[in-house]
Scaffold this motif. Structure first.
Motif: not given
Length: 225
Positions: A25-26, A30, A40, A42-44, A92-94
């Motif tokens: 996903k990430t 990207r 971008l 990204l989930e923390e 977003a990656d989620y």
């Protein structure tokens, strides 16, 4: 030199990439944000203080871990409402939906009921993506990718847990209707090492206007794994 394919079309202002742990996903998020010149998100996950202990004892730490993720994801999702005028695309990656998928795998009983109450209060404030890209992958490939990235707390990732998550993701996204959805067979492809695969994915994304679509890369685009 052939011209570079266009960036994401204007109707895809907010794209979310989803998939089980290790699906890529990430990496894909990207690449898409870079292609589109977008923002971008990204989930923390590394900020969750309970994540390491969760992988050591899921039953003991599932509720604390889930609530910490819920709060973090909600904070990020609310911030997405303030679009950057200089970055017309957000990748977003989620998705916010992810939190509920995990909760129904890790929680039960009173803990799940309390979680559902909190989630219901937050869900309406989370923006809906213009497109969700769901990366489906085999458990073997997921384990391979998790091992490659070498995160200490994932060192003993349980195969059965990944299999259970994969089934939960499939159940959710095979009935998903909140936004246009592109389901990608990502078990045997390499977006980084095979540029043609990435370019074709971008074209597939641009063509999605509603409902559920599928991208099954031809054999020549697949990674021998």
């Amino acid at each position: 030199m052939s011209p570079r394919p266009p960036a994401l079309p204007s109707h895809l202002g907010y794209v979310a990439v989803e998939g089980v742990i290790g699906a890529g996903k990430t990496t894909l998020a990207r690449m898409l944000a870079d292609r589109a010149g977008g923002r971008l998100v990204l989930e923390e996950f590394e900020d969750n203080p309970f994540l390491g202990t969760f992988y050591q004892d899921r039953d003991r730490w599932a509720f604390q871990t889930q609530l910490a993720f819920l709060a973090s994801r909600f904070r990020q999702q609310k911030a997405l409402g303030a679009r950057d005028l200089f970055a017309p695309h957000v990748v977003a990656d989620y998705t916010f939906d992810k939190d509920r998928i995990f909760a129904h795998v890790t929680l039960s009983g009173d803990e799940l009921r309390l979680y559902e109450s909190l989630y219901g209060l937050m869900e309406t404030a989370a923006p809906v993506p213009d497109l969700v890209v769901y990366l489906r992958s085999s458990v073997d490939r997921l384990l391979h990718n998790v091992a490659l990235r070498g995160r200490a707390y994932e060192a003993d990732m349980d195969r059965d847990y990944l299999a259970e998550l994969s089934e939960a993701y499939d159940r959710y996204f095979f009935h998903y209707t909140r936004s246009p959805l592109l389901i990608v067979d990502a078990s045997r492809i390499d977006f980084v090492g095979e540029p043609a695969t990435f370019e074709e994915l971008v074209r597939q994304m641009a063509s999605v206007r509603g409902g559920t679509s599928y991208f099954n890369p031809p054999r020549t685009m697949q990674l021998a794994f």
